[in-house]
Design a protein around this motif. Structure first.
Motif, PDB file in Angstrom:
ATOM      1  N   ASP A  81      -3.427  -3.565  12.206  1.00  0.00           N
ATOM      2  CA  ASP A  81      -2.636  -3.065  11.085  1.00  0.00           C
ATOM      3  C   ASP A  81      -3.261  -3.452   9.743  1.00  0.00           C
ATOM      4  O   ASP A  81      -3.271  -2.657   8.803  1.00  0.00           O
ATOM      5  CB  ASP A  81      -1.212  -3.624  11.212  1.00  0.00           C
ATOM      6  CG  ASP A  81      -0.260  -3.049  10.185  1.00  0.00           C
ATOM      7  OD1 ASP A  81      -0.164  -1.819  10.100  1.00  0.00           O
ATOM      8  OD2 ASP A  81       0.398  -3.830   9.476  1.00  0.00           O
ATOM      9  N   THR A  82      -3.785  -4.664   9.632  1.00  0.00           N
ATOM     10  CA  THR A  82      -4.375  -5.114   8.367  1.00  0.00           C
ATOM     11  C   THR A  82      -5.557  -4.257   7.949  1.00  0.00           C
ATOM     12  O   THR A  82      -5.848  -4.120   6.764  1.00  0.00           O
ATOM     13  CB  THR A  82      -4.800  -6.593   8.474  1.00  0.00           C
ATOM     14  OG1 THR A  82      -3.710  -7.355   8.977  1.00  0.00           O
ATOM     15  CG2 THR A  82      -5.211  -7.152   7.118  1.00  0.00           C
ATOM     16  N   PHE A 190       7.049  -3.235   9.868  1.00  0.00           N
ATOM     17  CA  PHE A 190       5.640  -2.972   9.618  1.00  0.00           C
ATOM     18  C   PHE A 190       5.315  -1.485   9.747  1.00  0.00           C
ATOM     19  O   PHE A 190       4.382  -0.999   9.112  1.00  0.00           O
ATOM     20  CB  PHE A 190       4.766  -3.762  10.597  1.00  0.00           C
ATOM     21  CG  PHE A 190       4.724  -5.232  10.342  1.00  0.00           C
ATOM     22  CD1 PHE A 190       3.823  -5.777   9.446  1.00  0.00           C
ATOM     23  CD2 PHE A 190       5.602  -6.092  10.999  1.00  0.00           C
ATOM     24  CE1 PHE A 190       3.790  -7.145   9.208  1.00  0.00           C
ATOM     25  CE2 PHE A 190       5.576  -7.457  10.768  1.00  0.00           C
ATOM     26  CZ  PHE A 190       4.668  -7.988   9.872  1.00  0.00           C
ATOM     27  N   ASP A 191       6.050  -0.788  10.590  1.00  0.00           N
ATOM     28  CA  ASP A 191       5.817   0.644  10.813  1.00  0.00           C
ATOM     29  C   ASP A 191       7.133   1.273  11.267  1.00  0.00           C
ATOM     30  O   ASP A 191       7.541   1.115  12.425  1.00  0.00           O
ATOM     31  CB  ASP A 191       4.737   0.848  11.879  1.00  0.00           C
ATOM     32  CG  ASP A 191       4.337   2.311  12.035  1.00  0.00           C
ATOM     33  OD1 ASP A 191       5.092   3.186  11.559  1.00  0.00           O
ATOM     34  OD2 ASP A 191       3.278   2.582  12.627  1.00  0.00           O
ATOM     35  N   ARG A 316       4.983  -2.876   5.122  1.00  0.00           N
ATOM     36  CA  ARG A 316       3.744  -2.215   5.532  1.00  0.00           C
ATOM     37  C   ARG A 316       2.700  -2.169   4.422  1.00  0.00           C
ATOM     38  O   ARG A 316       1.513  -1.951   4.684  1.00  0.00           O
ATOM     39  CB  ARG A 316       4.044  -0.795   6.020  1.00  0.00           C
ATOM     40  CG  ARG A 316       4.608   0.135   4.964  1.00  0.00           C
ATOM     41  CD  ARG A 316       5.028   1.452   5.596  1.00  0.00           C
ATOM     42  NE  ARG A 316       5.568   2.413   4.634  1.00  0.00           N
ATOM     43  CZ  ARG A 316       6.812   2.408   4.187  1.00  0.00           C
ATOM     44  NH1 ARG A 316       7.652   1.467   4.588  1.00  0.00           N
ATOM     45  NH2 ARG A 316       7.231   3.327   3.330  1.00  0.00           N
ATOM     46  N   PHE A 317       3.106  -2.429   3.170  1.00  0.00           N
ATOM     47  CA  PHE A 317       2.152  -2.406   2.064  1.00  0.00           C
ATOM     48  C   PHE A 317       1.549  -3.784   1.774  1.00  0.00           C
ATOM     49  O   PHE A 317       0.927  -3.980   0.733  1.00  0.00           O
ATOM     50  CB  PHE A 317       2.813  -1.843   0.806  1.00  0.00           C
ATOM     51  CG  PHE A 317       3.186  -0.395   0.930  1.00  0.00           C
ATOM     52  CD1 PHE A 317       2.249   0.547   1.326  1.00  0.00           C
ATOM     53  CD2 PHE A 317       4.471   0.028   0.668  1.00  0.00           C
ATOM     54  CE1 PHE A 317       2.585   1.887   1.456  1.00  0.00           C
ATOM     55  CE2 PHE A 317       4.829   1.364   0.792  1.00  0.00           C
ATOM     56  CZ  PHE A 317       3.885   2.300   1.182  1.00  0.00           C
ATOM     57  N   TYR A 318       1.724  -4.733   2.694  1.00  0.00           N
ATOM     58  CA  TYR A 318       1.134  -6.056   2.482  1.00  0.00           C
ATOM     59  C   TYR A 318      -0.384  -5.981   2.352  1.00  0.00           C
ATOM     60  O   TYR A 318      -1.018  -6.837   1.729  1.00  0.00           O
ATOM     61  CB  TYR A 318       1.516  -7.011   3.616  1.00  0.00           C
ATOM     62  CG  TYR A 318       0.774  -6.809   4.913  1.00  0.00           C
ATOM     63  CD1 TYR A 318      -0.448  -7.430   5.154  1.00  0.00           C
ATOM     64  CD2 TYR A 318       1.288  -5.983   5.909  1.00  0.00           C
ATOM     65  CE1 TYR A 318      -1.130  -7.236   6.349  1.00  0.00           C
ATOM     66  CE2 TYR A 318       0.619  -5.793   7.101  1.00  0.00           C
ATOM     67  CZ  TYR A 318      -0.595  -6.409   7.316  1.00  0.00           C
ATOM     68  OH  TYR A 318      -1.277  -6.206   8.488  1.00  0.00           O
ATOM     69  N   GLN A 342      -4.400   0.869  -3.228  1.00  0.00           N
ATOM     70  CA  GLN A 342      -4.349  -0.135  -4.282  1.00  0.00           C
ATOM     71  C   GLN A 342      -3.187   0.127  -5.243  1.00  0.00           C
ATOM     72  O   GLN A 342      -2.787  -0.749  -6.009  1.00  0.00           O
ATOM     73  CB  GLN A 342      -5.675  -0.189  -5.055  1.00  0.00           C
ATOM     74  CG  GLN A 342      -6.007   1.063  -5.849  1.00  0.00           C
ATOM     75  CD  GLN A 342      -6.800   2.070  -5.037  1.00  0.00           C
ATOM     76  OE1 GLN A 342      -6.869   1.980  -3.823  1.00  0.00           O
ATOM     77  NE2 GLN A 342      -7.408   3.039  -5.727  1.00  0.00           N
ATOM     78  N   SER A 343      -2.629   1.331  -5.188  1.00  0.00           N
ATOM     79  CA  SER A 343      -1.496   1.680  -6.056  1.00  0.00           C
ATOM     80  C   SER A 343      -0.144   1.361  -5.429  1.00  0.00           C
ATOM     81  O   SER A 343       0.895   1.634  -6.027  1.00  0.00           O
ATOM     82  CB  SER A 343      -1.544   3.177  -6.393  1.00  0.00           C
ATOM     83  OG  SER A 343      -1.350   3.949  -5.211  1.00  0.00           O
TER      84      SER A 343
END
Length: 384
Positions: A81-82, A190-191, A316-318, A342-343
């Protein structure tokens, strides 16, 4: 000298950056715990790509970051995931990442395990198609020489009618796997597409099905990775595992206590937060290797505030915070992400992440991190 950082109320606060990084210590092998860092990918900032186009990866920088993790004694959990699997990195990109990282691991003697999923399926799929997709990815990972991590499948979550479908699919894959695998239960935080995994939205019922899979094939399961952000549930599952099956915590909120363990056992680790925390996390585990659980907690407990910040909802945006910190730390020359993610976080979020990471001494060159933070602030129209 101070830097003006935006807060969460529309104002600013003065922060005095740290002058020295955390003292480095020699890297030696970790002995009491097996520890994987789920590593991010570095995008190619010069590629003419869009959020919908295939990922453009800077392979040199991506592999250099993996060598950084290995140099501190950590294992690399690849194509997880990362690495933005399913969030910008498609199966073709993940397959190339697995091949390259596995070859790099072999050349340096690094520990590596790679994610096996079904993300080559881009639309509704039958159970047979889900099985075939898993088999294709499992074969590639095994051919690369890496350990396999059977990841949760969005396609299976959509196609399965109930627990019996999970039992059949996972049983089939475990019977044919060449070596013991890690089973990964990724929660819907996470999803969201994984809601109801293992055939039920009731976590107790889902846990029973998950454990039934393991109990039927204990010789083919090296361990499990639980990413539900519920410490007590992980402990309860850990205590019900068959002899010899490990628990790898995926809880980025409660990892110090889970790794330290209790009188009945402990968790190993496979964590996204160990991407930015790599050297510090490895040092903490070395302290634990000596039997000093108190010293381990003294090193790792202060990192939880940063982790909870990076993994705050939408969890999930970690990945955005992870890559941001890699840029500040000098592991890559830019803050560009696959899929334009990045946004995905705000400027106040970045400012707080910088402050927390700098306070922990995570930046090898605090001055570089300060300059890059100021550059980002300037890009947003903030003058110092």
């Amino acid at each position: 000298m101070t830097i003006q950082l935006p807060d969460f109320k529309g104002g600013f606060r003065a922060y005095e950056p740290r002058k020295e990084p955390l003292a480095a210590t020699p890297a030696t092998p970790l002995t009491s715990r097996t520890v994987f860092s789920a590593a991010h990918v570095v995008a190619d900032p010069f590629a003419d790509s869009t959020p919908d186009s295939p990922a453009a990866v800077d392979w040199d920088a991506t592999l250099a970051f993996r060598r950084h993790l290995w140099s501190h004694g950590l294992g690399v959990a690849e194509a997880m995931d990362t690495a933005q699997r399913g969030m910008g990195l498609d199966w073709a990109g993940a397959a190339e990442l697995i091949r390259r990282s596995a070859a790099e691991a072999k050349s340096v003697g690094g520990l590596i395990a790679c994610g096996v999923g079904t993300d080559q399926l881009t639309g509704p799929a039958t159970l047979d198609e889900v099985r075939a997709a898993y088999e294709e990815q499992l074969a590639l990972v095994e051919e690369s020489g890496a350990q396999a991590i059977l990841m949760a499948s969005r396609a299976l979550a959509a196609a399965a009618k109930g627990p019996e479908d999970y039992l059949e699919i996972y049983g089939h894959l475990l019977r044919q796997s060449a070596e013991p695998v890690v089973l990964h239960w990724l929660g819907p935080m996470f999803d969201p597409a994984l809601e109801g995994y293992w055939g039920s939205s009731d976590l107790d019922a889902a846990t029973d099905t998950f454990l039934e899979v393991i109990a039927a094939h204990p010789d083919k399961v090296d361990g499990i990775k639980v990413s539900l952000l519920e410490a007590q549930r992980e402990i309860d599952i850990r205590r019900r595992l068959p002899q010899g099956v490990r628990c790898y915590t995926g809880d980025d909120f409660n990892y110090p206590e889970l790794i330290a363990g209790d009188e009945e056992g402990f968790s190993h680790a496979l964590l996204g937060i160990f991407d930015p925390l790599g050297p510090l996390a490895a040092e903490a585990v070395r302290v634990l290797d000596t039997g000093d659980a108190k010293g381990f907690r003294e090193l790792l407990d202060p990192t939880v505030e940063l982790s909870r910040h990076l993994f705050q909802a939408p969890t999930r945006f970690y990945k955005t915070g992870v890559v941001f910190l890699a840029w500040l730390a000098g592991h890559q020359s830019h803050f560009t992400m696959v899929g334009g993610l990045q946004s995905a976080r705000s400027l106040p979020h970045f400012a707080r992440a910088y402050e927390l990471a700098d306070g922990l001494g995570l930046f090898p060159d605090p001055k570089l991190a300060e300059e890059r933070m100021k550059n980002l602030l300037s890009l947003y129209g903030v003058t110092q």
